[in-house]
Design a protein around this motif. Structure first.
Motif, short mmCIF file in Angstrom:
data_model
loop_
_atom_site.label_atom_id
_atom_site.label_comp_id
_atom_site.label_asym_id
_atom_site.label_seq_id
_atom_site.Cartn_x
_atom_site.Cartn_y
_atom_site.Cartn_z
N TYR A 102 0.84 -1.20 0.00
CA TYR A 102 0.00 0.00 0.00
C TYR A 102 0.88 1.26 0.00
O TYR A 102 0.64 2.20 -0.76
CB TYR A 102 -0.94 0.00 1.21
CG TYR A 102 -1.67 1.31 1.40
CD1 TYR A 102 -2.82 1.58 0.68
CD2 TYR A 102 -1.19 2.28 2.28
CE1 TYR A 102 -3.49 2.79 0.83
CE2 TYR A 102 -1.85 3.49 2.43
CZ TYR A 102 -3.00 3.74 1.71
OH TYR A 102 -3.64 4.94 1.85
N GLY A 103 1.90 1.28 0.85
CA GLY A 103 2.81 2.42 0.92
C GLY A 103 3.56 2.64 -0.39
O GLY A 103 3.74 3.78 -0.83
N ALA A 104 3.97 1.55 -1.04
CA ALA A 104 4.67 1.67 -2.32
C ALA A 104 3.73 2.22 -3.40
O ALA A 104 4.12 3.05 -4.21
CB ALA A 104 5.24 0.32 -2.74
N LEU A 105 2.48 1.76 -3.38
CA LEU A 105 1.50 2.27 -4.35
C LEU A 105 1.17 3.73 -4.08
O LEU A 105 1.00 4.52 -5.01
CB LEU A 105 0.23 1.41 -4.32
CG LEU A 105 0.39 -0.01 -4.85
CD1 LEU A 105 -0.85 -0.83 -4.56
CD2 LEU A 105 0.72 0.00 -6.34
N GLU A 106 1.10 4.09 -2.81
CA GLU A 106 0.85 5.49 -2.45
C GLU A 106 2.02 6.38 -2.90
O GLU A 106 1.81 7.47 -3.42
CB GLU A 106 0.63 5.62 -0.94
CG GLU A 106 0.22 7.00 -0.52
CD GLU A 106 0.03 7.12 0.97
OE1 GLU A 106 -0.93 7.79 1.36
OE2 GLU A 106 0.85 6.56 1.73
N ALA A 107 3.24 5.89 -2.72
CA ALA A 107 4.41 6.64 -3.18
C ALA A 107 4.38 6.80 -4.70
O ALA A 107 4.76 7.85 -5.22
CB ALA A 107 5.70 5.94 -2.74
N PHE A 108 3.93 5.77 -5.40
CA PHE A 108 3.81 5.84 -6.86
C PHE A 108 2.85 6.94 -7.28
O PHE A 108 3.10 7.66 -8.24
CB PHE A 108 3.36 4.50 -7.42
CG PHE A 108 2.78 4.58 -8.80
CD1 PHE A 108 3.60 4.86 -9.89
CD2 PHE A 108 1.42 4.40 -9.02
CE1 PHE A 108 3.07 4.96 -11.18
CE2 PHE A 108 0.89 4.49 -10.29
CZ PHE A 108 1.71 4.76 -11.37
N THR A 109 1.74 7.10 -6.55
CA THR A 109 0.78 8.14 -6.91
C THR A 109 1.38 9.54 -6.77
O THR A 109 0.96 10.45 -7.46
CB THR A 109 -0.52 8.05 -6.07
OG1 THR A 109 -0.21 8.27 -4.70
CG2 THR A 109 -1.21 6.73 -6.26
N HIS A 110 2.37 9.68 -5.88
CA HIS A 110 3.02 10.99 -5.71
C HIS A 110 4.21 11.16 -6.66
O HIS A 110 4.42 12.22 -7.21
CB HIS A 110 3.49 11.17 -4.26
CG HIS A 110 2.37 11.18 -3.28
ND1 HIS A 110 1.36 12.12 -3.30
CD2 HIS A 110 2.07 10.35 -2.26
CE1 HIS A 110 0.50 11.88 -2.33
NE2 HIS A 110 0.91 10.80 -1.68
N ALA A 111 4.99 10.08 -6.85
CA ALA A 111 6.20 10.17 -7.67
C ALA A 111 5.90 9.90 -9.14
O ALA A 111 6.55 10.46 -10.02
CB ALA A 111 7.26 9.21 -7.16
N GLY A 112 4.96 8.99 -9.41
CA GLY A 112 4.55 8.72 -10.77
C GLY A 112 5.42 7.76 -11.56
O GLY A 112 5.24 7.63 -12.75
N ASP A 113 6.36 7.07 -10.93
CA ASP A 113 7.23 6.15 -11.65
C ASP A 113 6.84 4.71 -11.31
O ASP A 113 7.21 4.20 -10.25
CB ASP A 113 8.69 6.41 -11.27
CG ASP A 113 9.66 5.55 -12.06
OD1 ASP A 113 9.21 4.81 -12.97
OD2 ASP A 113 10.87 5.61 -11.77
N PRO A 114 6.12 4.03 -12.21
CA PRO A 114 5.67 2.67 -11.90
C PRO A 114 6.82 1.67 -11.73
O PRO A 114 6.65 0.65 -11.06
CB PRO A 114 4.78 2.29 -13.09
CG PRO A 114 5.09 3.26 -14.16
CD PRO A 114 5.64 4.48 -13.51
N ALA A 115 7.98 1.97 -12.28
CA ALA A 115 9.13 1.08 -12.13
C ALA A 115 9.62 1.03 -10.69
O ALA A 115 10.35 0.11 -10.32
CB ALA A 115 10.26 1.51 -13.06
N MET A 116 9.23 2.00 -9.88
CA MET A 116 9.69 2.06 -8.49
C MET A 116 8.77 1.32 -7.51
O MET A 116 9.10 1.19 -6.33
CB MET A 116 9.86 3.51 -8.05
CG MET A 116 11.00 4.22 -8.74
SD MET A 116 12.58 3.35 -8.59
CE MET A 116 12.83 3.40 -6.83
N ILE A 117 7.63 0.84 -7.96
CA ILE A 117 6.69 0.19 -7.04
C ILE A 117 7.31 -1.05 -6.41
O ILE A 117 7.34 -1.18 -5.18
CB ILE A 117 5.36 -0.16 -7.74
CG1 ILE A 117 4.63 1.12 -8.15
CG2 ILE A 117 4.48 -1.02 -6.84
CD1 ILE A 117 3.40 0.88 -9.00
#
Length: 167
Positions: free
Chosen positions: A105-120
């Protein structure tokens, strides 16, 4: 320890609140280079409601079932093991699935802010050990005992009925 499904749901609400609030503060502070202060608390508080809803759903639908199954299958025996041993076994086993799911959940939330799906995936994998080392001791030493104390003060044993009284 809750003795029926209603008590279990009430206890879950209390326990989940303690765990999600702590882990939200912990993770926001960790992301902000361990800077503690009002901005960190404000960010944690703003992220708390959706994280709480997700954690409650995961707890009720998945994690508690796994934890009870594993604890009663491999760690404790009802009728033979003491109440404390059962509580500790279930609490410990709750941490494993909740850390896995809430780290995602935290990784997906970070993705919504950073926008880089490779970082999930790397963010998720990196968060798991950090969250585990914070969640397990907090669960066993603080949130569990405090939640049990609050629960039994608010609802003495036998005051929450398994079935509603018929009129």
């Amino acid at each position: 320890m809750p003795t029926n499904k209603r008590e279990s749901l009430i206890f879950t609400v209390i326990m989940c609140f303690c765990m999600v609030l702590w882990m939200s503060c912990y993770n926001v502070a960790r992301v902000n280079d361990w800077e503690l202060g009002l901005p960190t608390l404000a960010d944690a508080w703003l992220g708390f409601p959706p994280a709480y809803v997700v954690a409650m759903l995961l707890d009720v639908l998945l994690a508690s079932r796994f934890a009870k199954w594993f604890a009663f299958r491999f760690l404790v025996t009802p009728g033979k093991s003491g109440r404390l041993a059962i509580a500790l076994a279930i609490s410990t086993m709750m941490v494993f699935p909740m850390v896995l799911f809430m780290s995602l959940y935290g990784a997906l939330e970070a993705f919504t802010h950073a926008g880089d799906p490779a970082m999930i995936l790397p963010t998720w994998i990196a968060n798991i050990p950090w969250n585990f080392i914070a969640a397990l001791p907090w669960n066993l030493l603080v949130a569990g005992p405090v939640s049990r104390w609050v629960f039994r003060r608010a609802f003495p044993e036998g005051t929450v009925l398994a079935e509603p009284a018929s009129a």
